[in-house]
Design a protein around this motif. Structure first.
Motif, short mmCIF file in Angstrom:
data_model
loop_
_atom_site.label_atom_id
_atom_site.label_comp_id
_atom_site.label_asym_id
_atom_site.label_seq_id
_atom_site.Cartn_x
_atom_site.Cartn_y
_atom_site.Cartn_z
N LEU A 67 0.87 -1.18 0.00
CA LEU A 67 0.00 0.00 0.00
C LEU A 67 0.90 1.23 0.00
N VAL A 68 0.76 2.07 -1.01
CA VAL A 68 1.67 3.20 -1.19
C VAL A 68 0.88 4.50 -1.21
N GLU A 69 1.24 5.40 -0.30
CA GLU A 69 0.63 6.72 -0.24
C GLU A 69 1.61 7.72 -0.87
N GLU A 70 1.19 8.30 -1.98
CA GLU A 70 2.00 9.32 -2.63
C GLU A 70 1.30 10.67 -2.46
N GLU A 71 1.86 11.70 -3.04
CA GLU A 71 1.32 13.04 -2.84
C GLU A 71 -0.13 13.18 -3.30
N LYS A 72 -0.45 12.64 -4.48
CA LYS A 72 -1.79 12.84 -5.02
C LYS A 72 -2.56 11.56 -5.28
N GLN A 73 -1.95 10.41 -4.95
CA GLN A 73 -2.66 9.16 -5.19
C GLN A 73 -2.27 8.10 -4.16
N PHE A 74 -3.17 7.15 -4.01
CA PHE A 74 -2.97 6.01 -3.12
C PHE A 74 -3.04 4.78 -4.00
N SER A 75 -2.04 3.90 -3.91
CA SER A 75 -2.07 2.71 -4.75
C SER A 75 -1.87 1.45 -3.92
N ILE A 76 -2.42 0.38 -4.44
CA ILE A 76 -2.30 -0.93 -3.81
C ILE A 76 -1.83 -1.90 -4.87
#
Length: 144
Positions: A67-76
């Motif tokens: 699970l990756v939280e970036e500045e403008k998006q969250f991805s799994i």
């Protein structure tokens, strides 16, 4: 960028835990509350697919969820280590009916995920596969 990595034994009872963790991390990352059910369902489908592939191929390795939280998006990213057929591969030995049923289930799971998530990328190969899903992060107004 914040990252959470979850690995679990390829057992159906662990899929629920993955769904709960994904929803909690997505909420903390700023994914809109209205989308959290879609996150849970999509992660559940992806993890169920990975568990099924591991069990079908008798793979002892754990299923990976990143699970990756970036500045403008969250991805799994949900990864498996099951060998996936490549178009040029010859049909595998075994019961063709069972293999066709498995492929149909796989396609149905991917269709459900595609219906839930706008940004989906599926990669497969001989050494495993990965489903990458992402959602925008909503910027919450500052509380004064």
């Amino acid at each position: 960028m914040a990252t959470v990595e979850l690995r679990f034994s390829a057992l159906p009872e662990h899929v629920r835990t993955a769904r709960l963790v994904a929803a909690a991390v997505a909420r903390r990352a700023g994914v809109d509350e209205a989308v959290l059910d879609e996150v849970r369902l999509a992660v559940g489908e992806a993890c169920t697919r990975a568990v099924g592939l591991h069990q079908a191929h008798e793979i002892a390795a754990p299923v990976r969820v990143v699970l990756v939280e970036e500045e403008k998006q969250f991805s799994i990213e949900v990864g498996d280590e099951a060998p996936h057929a490549v178009a040029s591969d010859a049909p595998a030995a075994g019961a063709p009916g069972a293999e066709a049923d498995s492929e149909a289930e796989d396609e149905m799971g991917l269709a459900v995920i595609s219906g839930l998530v706008d940004d989906v990328e599926v990669t497969t190969g001989e050494s495993g596969g990965q489903i990458r899903m992402s959602w925008p992060i909503s910027v919450a107004p500052a509380l004064n």
